[in-house]
Design an enzyme around this catalytic site. Structure first.
Site, PDB file in Angstrom:
ATOM      1  N   GLU A 327       2.175 -25.774 -46.309  1.00 42.05           N
ATOM      2  CA  GLU A 327       1.178 -25.369 -47.290  1.00 42.05           C
ATOM      3  C   GLU A 327       1.039 -23.849 -47.275  1.00 42.05           C
ATOM      4  O   GLU A 327       0.816 -23.252 -46.223  1.00 42.05           O
ATOM      5  CB  GLU A 327      -0.181 -25.987 -46.968  1.00 42.05           C
ATOM      6  CG  GLU A 327      -0.256 -27.483 -47.134  1.00 42.05           C
ATOM      7  CD  GLU A 327      -1.669 -28.011 -46.906  1.00 42.05           C
ATOM      8  OE1 GLU A 327      -2.034 -28.970 -47.598  1.00 42.05           O
ATOM      9  OE2 GLU A 327      -2.388 -27.465 -46.047  1.00 42.05           O
ATOM     10  N   CYS A 328       1.171 -23.231 -48.427  1.00 44.03           N
ATOM     11  CA  CYS A 328       0.960 -21.797 -48.616  1.00 44.03           C
ATOM     12  C   CYS A 328       1.756 -20.984 -47.591  1.00 44.03           C
ATOM     13  O   CYS A 328       2.965 -20.887 -47.687  1.00 44.03           O
ATOM     14  CB  CYS A 328      -0.525 -21.464 -48.580  1.00 44.03           C
ATOM     15  SG  CYS A 328      -0.920 -19.872 -49.356  1.00 44.03           S
ATOM     16  N   GLY A 329       1.112 -20.421 -46.576  1.00 44.32           N
ATOM     17  CA  GLY A 329       1.847 -19.655 -45.577  1.00 44.32           C
ATOM     18  C   GLY A 329       2.909 -20.479 -44.888  1.00 44.32           C
ATOM     19  O   GLY A 329       4.006 -19.980 -44.587  1.00 44.32           O
ATOM     20  N   THR A 427       4.012 -26.527 -50.781  1.00 49.01           N
ATOM     21  CA  THR A 427       3.138 -26.188 -51.900  1.00 49.01           C
ATOM     22  C   THR A 427       2.427 -24.878 -51.601  1.00 49.01           C
ATOM     23  O   THR A 427       2.245 -24.501 -50.443  1.00 49.01           O
ATOM     24  CB  THR A 427       2.061 -27.266 -52.121  1.00 49.01           C
ATOM     25  OG1 THR A 427       1.210 -27.318 -50.968  1.00 49.01           O
ATOM     26  CG2 THR A 427       2.692 -28.636 -52.353  1.00 49.01           C
TER      27      THR A 427
END
Length: 436
Positions: A327-329, A427
């Site tokens: 997720e993200c990072g 994501t």
């Protein structure tokens, strides 16, 4: 019986978090059991709440969660003497289009739970106008009740007197006034406060804030303004399908942005969580059946992560046979490269082709609704996932198969579709809940 208050303000940056922590610790020091919540999609503040109260705090979010989910989460406050729900942004700030139970505004939670609002007001550069602002917030929405205000960053006794007189004329209780130059601010960085686990002195900072607020705020009056409420008699656990039976979870200063309620729901569903530290050059537990990399601050540790070959090798080996999700990072680290704010390009794990850069910062912020084109751990193809995106990176390349059709809160399609390749997916948004 438990009582509850919402702590809010006209805008961000007024001092909600500091006051919440100070009040929570001050009441705890009096022997009360205090339960905190965070309204909205902030994954940093709950850790500070836990440090202040000694009890886990979770997010409650009217855009991403239905009323039943919110009720189940707030049910943990049933045995508390006082619930303090910290708001986000301004009291009525949310998105333009309604989500599951509201727009994500703090006012949604205040009205839903029947908790009155304690406003933090910063009267800097004004006097009587501060009362007009408070009165406007009090009268803006039927069903949202104002308990009173605490003034923050007051310039002088004369300034305080002017504001107090105006508040009295407007029929608004003032519970206290904090001098402008009080040094009780918490350290910040670009995504908000520096994480609680990164501050060895956090306990003393909160204690200092509690002592200061105790000197300047009428704690008895604040406590009396809280409303009694009846939590659900049998709230039960959230119904969530965990991503696996044994989850290898990246967990350190670079990978810490995951909503506490998600971890609790996974455990309640019977999953085991096995943490590992990429920063310590550790790989995922070889006995796990899924690996999950949350967001965090990989851009601050990109060089170190790039050099941690044991971590990278172990993760690539894991992904040959089992699913890995970021997720993200975490998604960025699963990609091919990350360019930091100084323009240095660092090779990442390479399970996906994603390349991101912080050399040209651009803020990506907002709720996200994703319809999965393919399954990810814990969620089937076609599932509609609600989450929140907040980062400053730019997409340089996103060549893999899109993972989902992703829209913002208005229904507009965004470019941050996420990616999938073989057993790996990622994501840019942080998962909050799945639509039922």
């Amino acid at each position: 019986m438990a009582t509850g208050l919402v702590i809010s303000a006209p805008a961000s940056g007024i001092g909600k978090t500091t006051l919440t922590l100070a009040l929570a610790r001050a009441y705890r020091d009096r022997g009360l059991t205090v339960q905190c919540f965070k309204s909205g999609p902030d994954y940093i503040d709950p850790a500070f709440h836990a440090a202040a109260t000694g009890r886990a705090s979770v997010n409650i979010d009217s855009w991403a969660m239905d009323r039943e989910t919110i009720a189940r989460l707030v049910g943990r406050g049933a045995d508390a003497d006082l619930v303090l729900a910290e708001g986000s942004m301004g009291l009525f700030d949310g998105v333009a289009a309604r989500g599951v139970a509201g727009t994500g505004a703090t006012a949604d939670i205040a009205e839903m739970m029947g908790w009155p609002v304690l406003l933090v007001i910063d009267p800097s550069g004004q006097a009587q106008t501060a009362a007009a602002v408070a009165a406007g917030l009090r009268d803006f929405r039927a069903g949202v009740r104002l308990a009173g205000v605490v003034l923050n960053r007051v310039a002088s006794p004369r300034h305080e007197d002017l504001v107090r007189r105006a508040m009295a004329d407007a029929g608004i209780a003032v519970f206290g006034a904090l001098p402008r130059h009080a040094e009780i601010a918490l350290p910040k960085r670009h995504l908000g406060l520096v994480q609680a686990e990164e501050q060895a002195e956090i306990g003393e900072l909160i204690a200092k804030a509690a002592r200061f607020v105790t000197e300047h705020v009428d704690l008895d009056s604040v406590l009396q303004s809280a409303s009694a409420w009846l939590p659900p008699s049998a709230p039960g656990d959230l119904t969530v399908t965990p991503p696996g039976q044994r989850i290898a979870l990246a967990r350190d200063a670079a990978f810490s942005f995951i909503y506490p309620h998600m971890l609790e729901a996974w455990r309640a569903a019977g999953a085991e969580i096995s943490p590992f530290s990429p920063l310590a050059d550790e790989g995922p537990d070889a006995s796990a059946d899924v690996c999950w990399l949350p967001g965090g601050y990989p851009e601050l540790h990109a060089g170190r992560l790039a050099g941690n070959t044991r971590f990278g090798g172990a993760l690539r080996a894991f992904a040959e046979t089992r699913p890995v999700h970021g997720e993200c990072g975490g998604y960025m680290v699963l990609g091919a490269a990350l360019t930091d704010a100084e323009g240095a390009r660092h090779q990442m794990v390479g399970l996906l082709g994603l390349e991101t850069s912080y050399a040209r910062r651009r803020m990506h912020l907002g709720y996200r609704l994703a319809e999965l084109a393919a399954p990810i751990p814990g969620h089937k193809a076609g599932a509609r996932l609600r989450g929140h995106e907040f980062h400053y990176s730019m997409i340089v390349a996103q060549p893999d198969t899109p993972l989902a059709v992703v829209c913002d809160a208005t229904g507009a399609v965004v470019a941050e579709t996420g990616s999938r390749r073989d057993n790996t997916s990622g994501t840019f948004f942080h998962l909050i809940a799945e639509d039922r």
